[in-house]
Design a protein around this motif. Structure first.
Motif: not given
Length: 148
Positions: A100-116
């Motif tokens: 289990a992991a709680e998101a702390t900081t960050g922002h999604f940018t589409p990449n080669r492995e994950v588009d959404r």
């Protein structure tokens, strides 16, 4: 000694594909409800929890945190361990260790492995997951967070 009239195959621990991941969660910025992050992998056109293969001699938790950040763009605070999932992938045994992991900081940018990515309440996340084996992890997260 081989059984009479046949051969046998010995599977060594090294034959197992080792991977790790997290059931990434946060509190909704809208209503404070629990949301679970799912990733869409265009290669497989599926929805799953962020996970990936471990690098040689990489500890599972370190690999899980690395994979979450690579796939989602989010750093996270790891919590309790969740069930390990075992299955065959392309004819080879695969073992994925989860936390289990709680998101702390960050922002999604589409990449080669994950588009959404998508953040969903637990029931919707369970229904969106492609593999049935991934759905048990939602229940395990809720139990760990005392929300089951």
């Amino acid at each position: 000694m081989a059984p009479r009239g046949g051969e046998y195959t010995v599977t060594y621990k090294e034959d197992v594909v080792r991977a790790a991941g997290c059931v990434l969660w946060r509190r909704s910025p809208v209503d404070g409800g629990l949301e679970i992050c799912l990733v869409h992998r265009p290669k497989y056109d599926d929805w799953s929890h962020p996970k990936g293969k471990l690098k040689r001699s990489e500890e599972p938790l370190a690999g899980a945190l690395r994979e979450v950040e690579e796939e989602t763009g989010f750093r996270c605070a790891p919590g309790a361990s969740l069930p390990t999932v075992r299955y065959l992938a392309q004819g080879r045994p695969k073992e994925v260790t989860y936390w289990a992991a709680e998101a702390t900081t960050g922002h999604f940018t589409p990449n080669r492995e994950v588009d959404r990515i998508i953040w969903l309440p637990p029931v919707a996340a369970r229904n969106r997951l492609t593999q049935l084996r991934d759905r048990q992890l939602v229940d395990a997260l809720l139990s760990t967070l005392n929300l089951a």
